[in-house]
Design an enzyme around this catalytic site. Structure first.
Site, PDB file in Angstrom:
ATOM      1  N   THR A   1       0.821  -1.215   0.000  1.00 36.16           N
ATOM      2  CA  THR A   1       0.000   0.000   0.000  1.00 36.16           C
ATOM      3  C   THR A   1       0.853   1.263   0.000  1.00 36.16           C
ATOM      4  O   THR A   1       0.435   2.302  -0.544  1.00 36.16           O
ATOM      5  CB  THR A   1      -0.958   0.021   1.208  1.00 36.16           C
ATOM      6  OG1 THR A   1      -0.204  -0.241   2.399  1.00 36.16           O
ATOM      7  CG2 THR A   1      -2.037  -1.026   1.066  1.00 36.16           C
TER       8      THR A   1
ATOM      9  N   TYR B   1     -13.143  -2.724   2.329  1.00 35.81           N
ATOM     10  CA  TYR B   1     -14.441  -2.147   1.957  1.00 35.81           C
ATOM     11  C   TYR B   1     -15.593  -3.140   2.084  1.00 35.81           C
ATOM     12  O   TYR B   1     -16.632  -2.829   2.653  1.00 35.81           O
ATOM     13  CB  TYR B   1     -14.415  -1.553   0.534  1.00 35.81           C
ATOM     14  CG  TYR B   1     -15.681  -0.777   0.207  1.00 35.81           C
ATOM     15  CD1 TYR B   1     -15.861   0.504   0.697  1.00 35.81           C
ATOM     16  CD2 TYR B   1     -16.698  -1.353  -0.544  1.00 35.81           C
ATOM     17  CE1 TYR B   1     -17.026   1.211   0.435  1.00 35.81           C
ATOM     18  CE2 TYR B   1     -17.869  -0.659  -0.816  1.00 35.81           C
ATOM     19  CZ  TYR B   1     -18.041   0.620  -0.322  1.00 35.81           C
ATOM     20  OH  TYR B   1     -19.187   1.313  -0.570  1.00 35.81           O
TER      21      TYR B   1
ATOM     22  N   TYR C   1      -1.900  -9.998   5.473  1.00 35.69           N
ATOM     23  CA  TYR C   1      -1.692  -8.606   5.879  1.00 35.69           C
ATOM     24  C   TYR C   1      -2.962  -8.119   6.554  1.00 35.69           C
ATOM     25  O   TYR C   1      -4.009  -7.971   5.918  1.00 35.69           O
ATOM     26  CB  TYR C   1      -1.347  -7.756   4.653  1.00 35.69           C
ATOM     27  CG  TYR C   1      -1.058  -6.291   4.938  1.00 35.69           C
ATOM     28  CD1 TYR C   1      -0.821  -5.802   6.219  1.00 35.69           C
ATOM     29  CD2 TYR C   1      -0.993  -5.382   3.882  1.00 35.69           C
ATOM     30  CE1 TYR C   1      -0.552  -4.475   6.459  1.00 35.69           C
ATOM     31  CE2 TYR C   1      -0.731  -4.042   4.094  1.00 35.69           C
ATOM     32  CZ  TYR C   1      -0.501  -3.590   5.383  1.00 35.69           C
ATOM     33  OH  TYR C   1      -0.241  -2.259   5.615  1.00 35.69           O
TER      34      TYR C   1
ATOM     35  N   ARG D   1      -7.148   0.392   7.482  1.00 37.98           N
ATOM     36  CA  ARG D   1      -7.362   0.590   6.050  1.00 37.98           C
ATOM     37  C   ARG D   1      -8.483  -0.280   5.505  1.00 37.98           C
ATOM     38  O   ARG D   1      -9.158   0.099   4.550  1.00 37.98           O
ATOM     39  CB  ARG D   1      -6.074   0.301   5.268  1.00 37.98           C
ATOM     40  CG  ARG D   1      -4.988   1.344   5.452  1.00 37.98           C
ATOM     41  CD  ARG D   1      -3.803   1.059   4.539  1.00 37.98           C
ATOM     42  NE  ARG D   1      -2.753   2.049   4.684  1.00 37.98           N
ATOM     43  CZ  ARG D   1      -2.680   3.171   3.972  1.00 37.98           C
ATOM     44  NH1 ARG D   1      -3.615   3.442   3.078  1.00 37.98           N
ATOM     45  NH2 ARG D   1      -1.691   4.022   4.146  1.00 37.98           N
TER      46      ARG D   1
ATOM     47  N   LYS E   1       1.670 -10.064   8.412  1.00 38.01           N
ATOM     48  CA  LYS E   1       2.056  -8.698   8.726  1.00 38.01           C
ATOM     49  C   LYS E   1       0.917  -8.128   9.560  1.00 38.01           C
ATOM     50  O   LYS E   1      -0.172  -7.864   9.049  1.00 38.01           O
ATOM     51  CB  LYS E   1       2.273  -7.881   7.452  1.00 38.01           C
ATOM     52  CG  LYS E   1       2.642  -6.420   7.726  1.00 38.01           C
ATOM     53  CD  LYS E   1       2.741  -5.611   6.436  1.00 38.01           C
ATOM     54  CE  LYS E   1       3.013  -4.135   6.742  1.00 38.01           C
ATOM     55  NZ  LYS E   1       3.041  -3.308   5.516  1.00 38.01           N
TER      56      LYS E   1
ATOM     57  N   ILE F   1       7.759  -5.316   8.557  1.00 34.23           N
ATOM     58  CA  ILE F   1       7.719  -4.711   7.225  1.00 34.23           C
ATOM     59  C   ILE F   1       7.430  -3.246   7.475  1.00 34.23           C
ATOM     60  O   ILE F   1       6.331  -2.879   7.890  1.00 34.23           O
ATOM     61  CB  ILE F   1       6.676  -5.369   6.315  1.00 34.23           C
ATOM     62  CG1 ILE F   1       7.076  -6.822   6.041  1.00 34.23           C
ATOM     63  CG2 ILE F   1       6.537  -4.591   5.003  1.00 34.23           C
ATOM     64  CD1 ILE F   1       6.054  -7.610   5.250  1.00 34.23           C
TER      65      ILE F   1
END
Length: 291
Positions: free
Chosen positions: A46, A109, A135, A140, A164, A206
């Site tokens: 991202t 979303y 992830y 987000r 992650k 990360i």
């Protein structure tokens, strides 16, 4: 997957002032990471603003990083999304021969249930020729992969090798570390709590701040993995102010401002992102020069 222990960085996509991809700057950024002790590179996460990149531009970014890296560090490729079929198709059709793993974000979303998240990654696991790093970034995606779902996936699919974890919740991270199967890596996705996660048994990070200050941040992670706690925390507190600053007005606007000060690239971001304001730009520049 010993290559996932230590410090990985989520590479930005540098843009010229005309908003085109700056391949020369990307090459400089890759070399800067390698020269300063980073352990592996993550392409098209991202932080790369991949949501604003065309398919052709993504191919340019991938090609540039592969060539600049020249097999010096392990590479991880971001392949994720909220259309399971589309992700599976890319995994089946893309040449992944230069990568050691894929990083796949939880669907955003759509806000699936835990069973929906499980089935999404089940489909990805069945399609992927490479090991998979889950992830989890609820800030987000608007949905949290619960530890129970992560552990279920890790136990059911041997090619799901890591997560992650970027929920910003040290208790959740500790539950993952406590209950994970042997060989599964819990990787921090939150720079500020990377060291506590490593000391609790995590495998590394990360990072975003590591892309601006790779020597100091990767040294901190190595010291943490070696259980040299006091030395590691000295570096943590040295960098803590900058971690807050780079996320203050959005990622990757903050880290791109650091790169501008370092002479690596322009600070250009694409809409809907905008540059940091003058006050934050000065604070980031002052900190970078001081360090």
């Amino acid at each position: 997957m010993q290559s996932l222990i230590g410090t990985g960085v989520a590479l930005v996509t540098p843009f010229k002032k005309d908003f085109s991809v700056d391949t020369e700057a990307l090459t400089r950024i890759v070399n800067f990471q390698i020269d300063n002790g980073i352990d592996y590179l993550v392409v098209l996460g991202t932080t790369a603003e991949n949501a604003t990149l065309s398919q052709d531009e993504k191919e340019v970014v991938i090609k540039t990083v592969i060539e600049a890296n020249n097999s010096r560090l392990p590479l991880v490729l971001g392949i994720g999304g909220n259309n399971t079929h589309e992700v599976v198709t890319e995994l089946k059709t893309r040449d992944l021969s230069k990568f050691v793993a894929v990083l796949s974000v939880s669907p955003y979303y759509n806000k699936p249930t835990q069973e929906g998240i499980y089935r999404h990654f089940e489909a990805i696991a069945n399609a992927s020729p490479l090991p998979i790093i889950l992830y989890n970034v609820p800030g987000r995606t608007s949905s949290n992969i619960l530890p129970s779902t992560v552990i279920r996936l890790a136990n059911d699919f041997k090619n799901i090798v890591a997560i992650k974890e970027a929920a910003g919740d040290i208790v959740q991270a500790m539950k993952l570390i406590q209950n994970k199967p042997d060989g599964f890596h819990v990787i921090s996705g939150d720079d500020m709590i990377t060291l506590p996660m490593v000391l609790a048994g995590g495998s590394g990070v990360i990072s975003v701040i590591g892309e601006g200050f790779p020597r100091q941040f990767s040294d901190m992670v190595r010291l943490g993995l070696q259980r040299k706690v006091d030395e590691a925390y000295k570096l943590h507190y040295l960098l803590a102010e900058s971690i807050d600053m780079i996320f203050e007005q959005g990622n990757p606007a903050g880290i791109k401002e650091v790169h501008k000060t370092l002479g690596l690239s322009e600070n250009t971001v694409r809409l809907p992102l905008v540059n940091v304001d003058e006050n934050l730009a000065k604070r980031l520049s002052d900190f970078t020069k001081k360090l």
